[in-house]
Design a protein around this motif. Sequence first.
Motif, PDB file in Angstrom:
ATOM      1  N   TRP A  93       0.845  -1.196   0.000  1.00 50.19           N
ATOM      2  CA  TRP A  93       0.000   0.000   0.000  1.00 50.19           C
ATOM      3  C   TRP A  93       0.876   1.240   0.000  1.00 50.19           C
ATOM      4  CZ3 TRP A  93      -3.771   3.181  -0.768  1.00 50.19           C
ATOM      5  CH2 TRP A  93      -3.908   4.352  -0.020  1.00 50.19           C
ATOM      6  N   ASN A  94       0.546   2.192  -0.873  1.00 49.56           N
ATOM      7  CA  ASN A  94       1.198   3.494  -0.855  1.00 49.56           C
ATOM      8  C   ASN A  94       0.170   4.545  -1.250  1.00 49.56           C
ATOM      9  OD1 ASN A  94       2.907   5.847  -1.511  1.00 49.56           O
ATOM     10  ND2 ASN A  94       4.570   4.386  -1.203  1.00 49.56           N
ATOM     11  N   CYS A 100       2.379   7.286  -4.328  1.00 47.17           N
ATOM     12  CA  CYS A 100       3.308   6.924  -5.401  1.00 47.17           C
ATOM     13  C   CYS A 100       3.355   5.404  -5.533  1.00 47.17           C
ATOM     14  CB  CYS A 100       4.712   7.487  -5.145  1.00 47.17           C
ATOM     15  SG  CYS A 100       5.563   6.751  -3.724  1.00 47.17           S
ATOM     16  N   PRO A 157       5.364   1.933  -5.273  1.00 47.18           N
ATOM     17  CA  PRO A 157       6.521   1.460  -4.510  1.00 47.18           C
ATOM     18  C   PRO A 157       7.640   0.939  -5.393  1.00 47.18           C
ATOM     19  CG  PRO A 157       4.665  -0.054  -4.299  1.00 47.18           C
ATOM     20  CD  PRO A 157       4.157   1.140  -5.031  1.00 47.18           C
ATOM     21  N   VAL A 192      -2.873   1.496  -4.350  1.00 51.83           N
ATOM     22  CA  VAL A 192      -2.307   2.843  -4.253  1.00 51.83           C
ATOM     23  C   VAL A 192      -3.438   3.865  -4.208  1.00 51.83           C
ATOM     24  CG1 VAL A 192      -0.153   2.269  -5.439  1.00 51.83           C
ATOM     25  CG2 VAL A 192      -2.118   3.103  -6.762  1.00 51.83           C
ATOM     26  N   ALA A 212      -1.106   8.641  -6.783  1.00 56.49           N
ATOM     27  CA  ALA A 212       0.006   7.991  -7.479  1.00 56.49           C
ATOM     28  C   ALA A 212      -0.108   8.132  -8.990  1.00 56.49           C
ATOM     29  CB  ALA A 212       0.066   6.510  -7.095  1.00 56.49           C
ATOM     30  N   SER A 269       0.415   6.515   5.544  1.00 54.58           N
ATOM     31  CA  SER A 269       1.345   5.460   5.954  1.00 54.58           C
ATOM     32  C   SER A 269       1.475   4.396   4.870  1.00 54.58           C
ATOM     33  CB  SER A 269       0.849   4.810   7.261  1.00 54.58           C
ATOM     34  OG  SER A 269       1.668   3.718   7.628  1.00 54.58           O
ATOM     35  N   ALA A 270       2.639   4.340   4.234  1.00 53.34           N
ATOM     36  CA  ALA A 270       2.916   3.285   3.261  1.00 53.34           C
ATOM     37  C   ALA A 270       3.480   2.072   4.001  1.00 53.34           C
ATOM     38  CB  ALA A 270       3.905   3.773   2.219  1.00 53.34           C
ATOM     39  N   TYR A 271       3.086   0.878   3.576  1.00 47.58           N
ATOM     40  CA  TYR A 271       3.619  -0.318   4.225  1.00 47.58           C
ATOM     41  C   TYR A 271       3.478  -1.529   3.325  1.00 47.58           C
ATOM     42  CZ  TYR A 271      -1.322  -1.201   5.427  1.00 47.58           C
ATOM     43  OH  TYR A 271      -2.683  -1.402   5.378  1.00 47.58           O
ATOM     44  N   SER A 272       4.194  -2.587   3.694  1.00 46.30           N
ATOM     45  CA  SER A 272       4.128  -3.867   2.987  1.00 46.30           C
ATOM     46  C   SER A 272       3.791  -4.959   3.996  1.00 46.30           C
ATOM     47  CB  SER A 272       5.472  -4.214   2.330  1.00 46.30           C
ATOM     48  OG  SER A 272       5.961  -3.154   1.540  1.00 46.30           O
TER      49      SER A 272
END
Length: 281
Positions: free
Chosen positions: A116-117, A120, A122, A172, A176, A220-223
């Motif tokens: 999730w971003n 932009c 990832p 996204v 993005a 908050s971007a995360y994987s």
Amino acid sequence: MMQADVPDLGPAAQRILLGAQLRAAREARGLSTSRATEALEWRNAAKLSKIEAGTVPTSDRDLAALAELFEIPSELAASLNRLATEARRRLPPSRVPEWAARYVHLIRASEHLSLWNPDCFPGSVSTRDYARAWLSRSIVVSTAEVEQMVDERVARADHFRRDGRPTLHLVVGEAALYVAAGGPATLRGQLEHVRELAELPTVTVQVVPFERGGYAAPGSAYSIVHLFGEQRLVFVENLIGSDYLGREYVRIYGLAFEDLCRQAETPERTIKMITRRIQEL
């Protein structure tokens, strides 16, 4: 609880997984890193933090002390001991900085990625020009490291197309599709690349439109890295470092990702959104 038989994920991923398990055990006991370090009588105040981050190997002696302090059940302690033994192998060489290499190794060991971003695309799905545009603006990546990291990101993106593993679910924010890092031509190439990935049977892409309102994880971007069985880790990154989170964090971030998927357009509508934006550029 960890499974008794742990597949060989490679030493980098194994260190990260071991560290996340130990962190979860410490937090379950209600101990801070400082309190735990004090109880262990370790002189190096940063030692436990490094073990939990997966940046250093864990000796049998230290693992035994941690298992006793955190009251880890014997069966799980035995699994952690086998994992620690495997994780002490020499790490394979990498062309990227150590802080980035650990994530690269973790992805290679994974079976599925949920990314999730909000604004932009990832690095795992970047084109060469798009990756260069973002990395060149970084205040923590040196000029000498940019091209090495660009090569690594391109190789990562090709990995999804070539091997079909790990499978990928990318979500996204609509931003993005508009943040033109590197200029309109670079963004158009990036969108074309993502559209191609979205057509693969092992890749799902969704966009959360502007009008859908707020996110469950704003800004908050995360994987979420799915390793084997029920083993999951959350990877979060900021300007000065990164963190790997397990246990309760995985549940919470997983719920947030499910909410994002519900907010997002369907994969079919997402491809249409991307196509329209490509035509505008």
